[in-house]
Enzyme design. Structure first.
Site, mmCIF file in Angstrom:
data_model
loop_
_atom_site.group_PDB
_atom_site.id
_atom_site.type_symbol
_atom_site.label_atom_id
_atom_site.label_comp_id
_atom_site.label_asym_id
_atom_site.label_seq_id
_atom_site.Cartn_x
_atom_site.Cartn_y
_atom_site.Cartn_z
ATOM 1 N N ASP A 32 0.788 -1.221 0.000
ATOM 2 C CA ASP A 32 0.000 0.000 0.000
ATOM 3 C C ASP A 32 0.826 1.279 0.000
ATOM 4 O O ASP A 32 0.339 2.329 0.358
ATOM 5 C CB ASP A 32 -0.982 -0.003 1.171
ATOM 6 N N LYS A 66 11.221 1.306 4.201
ATOM 7 C CA LYS A 66 11.072 0.320 5.272
ATOM 8 C C LYS A 66 9.933 -0.645 4.984
ATOM 9 O O LYS A 66 9.628 -1.505 5.791
ATOM 10 C CB LYS A 66 10.827 1.025 6.601
#
Length: 121
Positions: A32, A66
């Site tokens: 996402d 990340k």
């Protein structure tokens, strides 16, 4: 039981300190970060499921994103247990070097506080 679920997402504000045997950890399968930003955390919040992120910032500095693959997250969780609950070692072992990894040194005070907290459980 929703109370036993923890949805792992990089968008969470809570950092996962340690794994609890009585919890079930859900690894987000929706990428996402581009088109579907924050979809996983919104879904978990709507369902009333606790969210957490891996403690990457506590142990490493990354040049790259990340956001990790499901495979990396699963392997990190396995290595964390294999290495005696050592997040830094698990993260260093699993994350690819292309992420531009630099270790973050923790202070002795932080280490002492973590030991105290772990001893209270």
């Amino acid at each position: 039981d929703k109370d036993s679920l923890v949805y792992l997402t990089s968008d969470a504000t809570t950092t996962l300190d340690h794994l609890v045997d009585s919890k079930t950890y859900v690894i987000g399968g929706i990428v996402d970060r581009n088109r579907l930003k924050r979809t996983t955390i919104q879904k978990a919040d709507n369902l009333g499921i606790m969210t957490a992120r891996l403690p990457i910032d506590d142990h490493l500095q990354l040049v790259a994103t990340k956001v990790l693959t499901v495979n990396h997250v699963f392997e990190i969780l396995l290595k964390y247990r294999q290495y005696g609950n050592d997040w830094k070692r698990a993260l260093l072992d699993v994350l690819p070097q292309r992420k531009g990894i630099t270790e973050v040194e923790s202070s002795k005070d932080e280490d002492d506080e973590k030991i105290k907290m772990e001893g209270n459980e």
